[in-house]
Write a protein that holds these residues in place. Structure first.
Motif, short mmCIF file in Angstrom:
data_model
loop_
_atom_site.label_atom_id
_atom_site.label_comp_id
_atom_site.label_asym_id
_atom_site.label_seq_id
_atom_site.Cartn_x
_atom_site.Cartn_y
_atom_site.Cartn_z
N TYR A 243 -77.03 -38.93 -50.20
CA TYR A 243 -78.44 -38.77 -49.88
C TYR A 243 -78.63 -38.66 -48.38
CZ TYR A 243 -77.72 -43.71 -48.97
OH TYR A 243 -77.22 -44.90 -48.50
N TRP A 244 -79.81 -38.18 -47.99
CA TRP A 244 -80.20 -38.10 -46.57
C TRP A 244 -81.28 -39.13 -46.35
CZ3 TRP A 244 -77.18 -35.23 -43.64
CH2 TRP A 244 -76.46 -34.21 -44.24
N THR A 245 -81.29 -39.73 -45.18
CA THR A 245 -82.27 -40.77 -44.91
C THR A 245 -82.59 -40.81 -43.42
OG1 THR A 245 -82.79 -43.10 -45.28
CG2 THR A 245 -80.55 -42.60 -44.62
N VAL A 246 -83.57 -41.60 -43.08
CA VAL A 246 -83.96 -41.81 -41.69
C VAL A 246 -83.35 -43.12 -41.21
CG1 VAL A 246 -85.91 -42.21 -40.14
CG2 VAL A 246 -86.10 -40.53 -41.99
N CYS A 247 -82.79 -43.10 -40.02
CA CYS A 247 -82.21 -44.31 -39.44
C CYS A 247 -82.94 -44.66 -38.15
CB CYS A 247 -80.73 -44.09 -39.14
SG CYS A 247 -79.77 -43.74 -40.62
N THR A 248 -82.97 -45.95 -37.84
CA THR A 248 -83.63 -46.43 -36.63
C THR A 248 -82.66 -47.32 -35.87
OG1 THR A 248 -85.76 -46.43 -37.78
CG2 THR A 248 -85.61 -47.74 -35.77
N VAL A 249 -82.48 -47.04 -34.59
CA VAL A 249 -81.61 -47.87 -33.76
C VAL A 249 -82.26 -49.24 -33.61
CG1 VAL A 249 -80.60 -48.16 -31.46
CG2 VAL A 249 -80.63 -45.90 -32.56
N VAL A 250 -81.50 -50.30 -33.92
CA VAL A 250 -82.03 -51.66 -33.83
C VAL A 250 -81.32 -52.49 -32.77
CG1 VAL A 250 -82.93 -51.69 -36.19
CG2 VAL A 250 -80.58 -52.47 -35.75
N ALA A 251 -80.18 -51.99 -32.25
CA ALA A 251 -79.48 -52.67 -31.16
C ALA A 251 -78.72 -51.63 -30.36
CB ALA A 251 -78.52 -53.72 -31.69
N CYS A 252 -78.85 -51.70 -29.05
CA CYS A 252 -78.12 -50.78 -28.17
C CYS A 252 -77.82 -51.52 -26.87
CB CYS A 252 -78.92 -49.51 -27.92
SG CYS A 252 -77.99 -48.31 -26.92
N ASP A 253 -76.63 -52.10 -26.81
CA ASP A 253 -76.18 -52.84 -25.64
C ASP A 253 -74.86 -52.20 -25.23
OD1 ASP A 253 -75.57 -54.65 -23.68
OD2 ASP A 253 -75.36 -56.37 -25.03
N PRO A 254 -74.92 -51.17 -24.34
CA PRO A 254 -73.72 -50.42 -24.00
C PRO A 254 -72.52 -51.32 -23.65
CG PRO A 254 -75.63 -49.40 -23.00
CD PRO A 254 -76.09 -50.72 -23.59
N GLY A 255 -71.39 -50.99 -24.27
CA GLY A 255 -70.18 -51.74 -24.05
C GLY A 255 -70.06 -52.98 -24.92
#
Length: 103
Positions: free
Chosen positions: A11-23
């Protein structure tokens, strides 16, 4: 997926970034029916003496519908997820190693 047979629904779906802490960490929530989060995929990065260890994981939403789905199709879908995780981590490794050491 290279060399793997897909199991379970596609299936195809929508995703949402919930954490982005580079490294350190990257995570995204996967939306299901009614835009409800059905699972969250997470990549955790841990520096080591000779590189970085990357751990990929997923956490299912704790809902009756998700529990029922995993009771019925969980074994097959779980294997598909593990196969996909292995392929994803191999691709991440190939890309990062071909880029050479960071400055």
């Amino acid at each position: 997926m290279s060399g793997a047979t897909a199991r379970g629904p596609v299936y195809w779906t929508v995703c949402t970034v919930v954490a982005c802490d580079p490294g350190h960490e990257f995570a995204f929530a996967v939306a299901g029916p009614g835009k409800m989060t059905v699972n969250t995929w997470r990549y955790q990065l841990e520096p080591t003496a000779d590189g970085t260890d990357v751990t990929e994981s997923f956490e299912l939403a704790d809902t009756p519908l998700i529990r029922l789905y995993w009771m019925i199709a969980g074994f097959a879908r779980g294997r598909t997820n593990l196969d996909g995780m292995r392929v994803t981590l191999e691709k991440i490794k190939a890309v990062t190693e071909s880029a050479g050491p960071s400055q």
